[in-house]
Write a protein that holds these residues in place. Structure first.
Motif, PDB file in Angstrom:
ATOM      1  N   GLN A 177       0.846  -1.192   0.000  1.00  0.00           N
ATOM      2  CA  GLN A 177       0.000   0.000   0.000  1.00  0.00           C
ATOM      3  C   GLN A 177       0.875   1.233   0.000  1.00  0.00           C
ATOM      4  N   ILE A 178       0.627   2.103  -0.958  1.00  0.00           N
ATOM      5  CA  ILE A 178       1.325   3.378  -0.953  1.00  0.00           C
ATOM      6  C   ILE A 178       0.278   4.471  -1.154  1.00  0.00           C
ATOM      7  N   VAL A 179       0.677   5.685  -0.887  1.00  0.00           N
ATOM      8  CA  VAL A 179      -0.277   6.780  -1.061  1.00  0.00           C
ATOM      9  C   VAL A 179       0.225   7.699  -2.169  1.00  0.00           C
ATOM     10  N   HIS A 180      -0.658   8.017  -3.085  1.00  0.00           N
ATOM     11  CA  HIS A 180      -0.354   9.013  -4.104  1.00  0.00           C
ATOM     12  C   HIS A 180      -0.909  10.346  -3.640  1.00  0.00           C
ATOM     13  N   VAL A 181      -0.022  11.328  -3.504  1.00  0.00           N
ATOM     14  CA  VAL A 181      -0.474  12.675  -3.155  1.00  0.00           C
ATOM     15  C   VAL A 181      -0.338  13.540  -4.402  1.00  0.00           C
ATOM     16  N   MET A 182      -1.421  14.196  -4.793  1.00  0.00           N
ATOM     17  CA  MET A 182      -1.402  15.010  -6.011  1.00  0.00           C
ATOM     18  C   MET A 182      -1.267  16.488  -5.678  1.00  0.00           C
ATOM     19  N   CYS A 183      -0.413  17.183  -6.434  1.00  0.00           N
ATOM     20  CA  CYS A 183      -0.364  18.646  -6.388  1.00  0.00           C
ATOM     21  C   CYS A 183      -0.404  19.060  -7.854  1.00  0.00           C
ATOM     22  N   GLY A 184      -1.425  19.759  -8.244  1.00  0.00           N
ATOM     23  CA  GLY A 184      -1.564  20.128  -9.652  1.00  0.00           C
ATOM     24  C   GLY A 184      -1.527  18.863 -10.484  1.00  0.00           C
ATOM     25  N   ALA A 185      -0.658  18.831 -11.498  1.00  0.00           N
ATOM     26  CA  ALA A 185      -0.584  17.661 -12.363  1.00  0.00           C
ATOM     27  C   ALA A 185       0.417  16.643 -11.831  1.00  0.00           C
ATOM     28  N   ASP A 186       1.106  16.975 -10.750  1.00  0.00           N
ATOM     29  CA  ASP A 186       2.166  16.094 -10.252  1.00  0.00           C
ATOM     30  C   ASP A 186       1.699  15.168  -9.145  1.00  0.00           C
ATOM     31  N   THR A 187       2.327  14.022  -9.104  1.00  0.00           N
ATOM     32  CA  THR A 187       2.002  13.041  -8.077  1.00  0.00           C
ATOM     33  C   THR A 187       3.265  12.651  -7.323  1.00  0.00           C
ATOM     34  N   ILE A 188       3.161  12.615  -6.026  1.00  0.00           N
ATOM     35  CA  ILE A 188       4.283  12.147  -5.207  1.00  0.00           C
ATOM     36  C   ILE A 188       3.867  10.837  -4.558  1.00  0.00           C
ATOM     37  N   GLU A 189       4.767   9.858  -4.613  1.00  0.00           N
ATOM     38  CA  GLU A 189       4.478   8.578  -3.995  1.00  0.00           C
ATOM     39  C   GLU A 189       4.980   8.596  -2.565  1.00  0.00           C
ATOM     40  N   VAL A 190       4.093   8.277  -1.640  1.00  0.00           N
ATOM     41  CA  VAL A 190       4.503   8.271  -0.241  1.00  0.00           C
ATOM     42  C   VAL A 190       4.424   6.839   0.295  1.00  0.00           C
ATOM     43  N   THR A 191       5.546   6.326   0.786  1.00  0.00           N
ATOM     44  CA  THR A 191       5.553   4.969   1.347  1.00  0.00           C
ATOM     45  C   THR A 191       5.869   5.022   2.831  1.00  0.00           C
ATOM     46  N   THR A 192       5.256   4.101   3.531  1.00  0.00           N
ATOM     47  CA  THR A 192       5.528   3.985   4.964  1.00  0.00           C
ATOM     48  C   THR A 192       6.764   3.105   5.150  1.00  0.00           C
ATOM     49  N   PHE A 193       7.617   3.465   6.091  1.00  0.00           N
ATOM     50  CA  PHE A 193       8.805   2.640   6.362  1.00  0.00           C
ATOM     51  C   PHE A 193       8.365   1.189   6.511  1.00  0.00           C
ATOM     52  N   ARG A 194       9.065   0.311   5.820  1.00  0.00           N
ATOM     53  CA  ARG A 194       8.691  -1.109   5.898  1.00  0.00           C
ATOM     54  C   ARG A 194       9.864  -1.941   6.365  1.00  0.00           C
ATOM     55  N   ALA A 195       9.526  -3.043   7.036  1.00  0.00           N
ATOM     56  CA  ALA A 195      10.587  -3.949   7.466  1.00  0.00           C
ATOM     57  C   ALA A 195      10.933  -4.875   6.313  1.00  0.00           C
ATOM     58  N   HIS A 196      12.094  -5.469   6.371  1.00  0.00           N
ATOM     59  CA  HIS A 196      12.552  -6.362   5.325  1.00  0.00           C
ATOM     60  C   HIS A 196      11.749  -7.644   5.310  1.00  0.00           C
ATOM     61  N   GLN A 197      11.094  -7.915   4.197  1.00  0.00           N
ATOM     62  CA  GLN A 197      10.324  -9.153   4.043  1.00  0.00           C
ATOM     63  C   GLN A 197      10.753  -9.809   2.753  1.00  0.00           C
ATOM     64  N   PRO A 198      11.234 -11.034   2.822  1.00  0.00           N
ATOM     65  CA  PRO A 198      11.631 -11.681   1.569  1.00  0.00           C
ATOM     66  C   PRO A 198      10.453 -11.724   0.601  1.00  0.00           C
ATOM     67  N   GLU A 199      10.755 -11.449  -0.646  1.00  0.00           N
ATOM     68  CA  GLU A 199       9.708 -11.480  -1.682  1.00  0.00           C
ATOM     69  C   GLU A 199       9.358 -12.918  -2.008  1.00  0.00           C
ATOM     70  N   ALA A 200       8.140 -13.147  -2.429  1.00  0.00           N
ATOM     71  CA  ALA A 200       7.789 -14.471  -2.937  1.00  0.00           C
ATOM     72  C   ALA A 200       8.635 -14.715  -4.177  1.00  0.00           C
ATOM     73  N   GLU A 201       9.126 -15.931  -4.318  1.00  0.00           N
ATOM     74  CA  GLU A 201      10.073 -16.165  -5.384  1.00  0.00           C
ATOM     75  C   GLU A 201       9.451 -16.431  -6.732  1.00  0.00           C
ATOM     76  N   ASP A 202       8.257 -16.940  -6.748  1.00  0.00           N
ATOM     77  CA  ASP A 202       7.690 -17.207  -8.063  1.00  0.00           C
ATOM     78  C   ASP A 202       6.192 -16.929  -8.095  1.00  0.00           C
ATOM     79  N   ASP A 203       5.645 -17.087  -9.257  1.00  0.00           N
ATOM     80  CA  ASP A 203       4.235 -16.783  -9.453  1.00  0.00           C
ATOM     81  C   ASP A 203       3.344 -17.553  -8.504  1.00  0.00           C
ATOM     82  N   GLU A 204       3.710 -18.835  -8.328  1.00  0.00           N
ATOM     83  CA  GLU A 204       2.851 -19.675  -7.530  1.00  0.00           C
ATOM     84  C   GLU A 204       2.736 -19.138  -6.116  1.00  0.00           C
ATOM     85  N   ASP A 205       3.879 -18.776  -5.570  1.00  0.00           N
ATOM     86  CA  ASP A 205       3.873 -18.226  -4.224  1.00  0.00           C
ATOM     87  C   ASP A 205       3.012 -16.979  -4.168  1.00  0.00           C
TER      88      ASP A 205
END
Ligand code: ATP
Ligand code: MG
Length: 449
Positions: free
Chosen positions: A97-125
């Protein structure tokens, strides 16, 4: 101490608990070089008691004197909390989940600090974990943990616009100075977690003109086959980032140097292993790089049309040899080529229309008599088709004279154009019409295709 040791044994990245904080004199990034929308976002977050930094590519690019592509913000506020602070904002994403904040035509992506989580390795996962993953990947963490989960040291820098400070947990400032791309933590573990990081390594090395650190580079050749397990849609996105970055030529060379081009991008295999195609495709990449660097847009459809052109031609020849007439052979060849490629690289179907138009227009460029050239000129995709023809001219796939003729024809006056038309027999046009007296319109186009 024991935890550090354990992490080391397990290959988990760990870092110092405190960042090195660099003042303005040491990094030179002034508040004024930060996008006003990003400044507004960080200021508002801070006024409301949250931590807020500009992060990732923007800090890295500014540090090495480049203009950032976009500005991302990281904060300890949750997406909901961010959402409440900005009227024009919305939460997006399921997995992250991220938040898009708009100012005029521009968008800034805002992310919350996240802890390290290994990514799922393949589609099935990914599929089986689909629902659980929303929570799992949204494990919020401290800023320190957020730094650890990032890929390269130069991508884990935090800029505080208010104090004009750079916070650095992993020696990214030093690496940027040395122009080294270094993985945070154990490269084998981090590439296994998310094989796309291998492609990112090649892309950043090309884009930033950085050297990939030896230990980071070492496991890539062996781990390259893991890319086959990445979802085709993600591969497509990554490939387009590389090809439309303004550094496609160097990027593709880097992919090859790392052994990442085989199997992953079947169309790249084709480019790099067929010398007779190389010239055209290098012209395409070179031209796209120039466009992007001049600040023009480059379209994924155009790039795909270039990459798949020879495959389509081959298929066309094959079908024609079976006795199919030109027109059905062309349409079948285009469909076959796109569908075959889509298996490995899931590019969106909405690109098909433009790709096919660019291809079908090529045949029409040879018709230079009667009213046809005028109709072609009015075709909505004329420009893309002509740019494609130019590349074919540079690449030796079309007569340079033809591309040159169309270049002149576009800019000529009505009288000059009449003088340029070829005799009817040569152009293959019917004798019925010479050219429409009225101005040609888009409605005239497409009839010949
Ligand atoms: P670009 O200039 O191409 O946008 P970027 O560094 O901003 O470069 P993004 O893909 O926009 O790259 O990602 C933003 C940040 O998120 C990165 O700088 C990095 O810190 C982190 N990140 C992105 N993708 C990954 C990944 N696959 N693994 C770890 N960290 C990642
Ligand atoms: Mg970015």
């Amino acid at each position: 101490m024991i935890r550090r040791w354990l992490n080391k044994v397990l290959g988990k990245p760990s870092g110092p608990s405190k960042p090195r904080i660099f003042p303005l004199e040491q990094h030179g990034i002034r508040r004024a070089s930060i996008h006003s929308c990003a400044l507004k976002v960080t200021r508002t977050l801070k006024e409301n008691g949250y931590a807020a930094f500009v992060v990732g590519g923007a800090v890295r690019d500014l540090l090495i004197g480049r203009e950032p592509k976009d500005f991302d913000v990281a904060t300890d506020a949750t997406p909901e909390q961010v959402r409440h602070l900005f009227r024009r904002s919305r939460i997006i994403g399921r997995r992250f989940q991220i938040v898009h904040v708009m100012c005029g035509a521009d968008t800034i992506e805002v992310t919350t600090f996240r802890a390290h989580q290994p990514e799922a390795e393949d589609d099935e996962d990914r599929v089986t974990a689909e629902d659980g993953m929303i929570l799992r990947d949204n494990v919020f963490g401290s800023q320190r943990e957020d730094a650890i989960r990032r890929d390269f040291t130069v991508n884990a820098l935090y800029y505080d616009p208010e104090k004009e400070e750079v916070w650095d947990y992993h020696g990214g400032v030093e690496d940027a100075k040395k122009r080294v791309l270094r993985m945070i933590g154990n490269p084998v573990v981090r590439f296994r977690e998310d094989p796309v990081r291998m492609l990112r390594a090649a892309r950043f090395a090309a884009k930033l003109d950085f050297h990939i650190d030896t230990a980071t580079r070492a496991p890539i050749a062996e781990l390259a086959p893991m890319l086959a397990r990445i979802a085709p849609a993600r591969l497509f996105d990554e490939m387009m980032k590389l090809l439309l970055s303004g550094h496609a030529e160097r990027g593709v060379r880097q992919l090859r140097a790392e052994g990442l081009h085989h199997g992953v991008f079947p169309m790249l295999d084709a480019i790099l292993d067929h010398p007779e195609r190389t010239k055209f495709l290098h012209a395409a990449m070179h031209d796209t790089d120039e466009r992007v660097r001049r600040g023009h847009s480059a379209s994924p459809a155009f790039m795909l049309a270039c990459l798949l052109w020879f495959d389509m031609q081959e298929q066309f020849a094959r079908l024609r040899a079976t006795g199919l007439p030109d027109q059905p052979a062309l349409f079948a060849a285009m469909d076959d080529t796109l569908e075959r490629q889509r298996v490995a690289l899931a590019f969106p179907r909405r690109l098909d229309g433009m790709i096919k138009e660019i291809w079908t227009l090529q045949g029409r460029f040879t018709q230079r008599s009667g009213s046809r050239p005028f109709r072609l000129l009015a075709h909505p995709r004329f420009r893309a088709g002509y740019d494609f023809l130019l590349l074919r001219g540079h690449g030796g796939d079309a007569p340079a004279e033809l591309a040159e003729w169309w270049g002149r024809f576009q800019n000529a006056s009505d009288e000059e154009r009449d003088g340029m038309l070829k005799p009817v027999s040569e152009g293959g046009a019917s004798k019925r019409k010479r050219r429409p007296r009225r101005k040609p319109s888009a409605a005239d186009a497409g009839g010949d295709a």
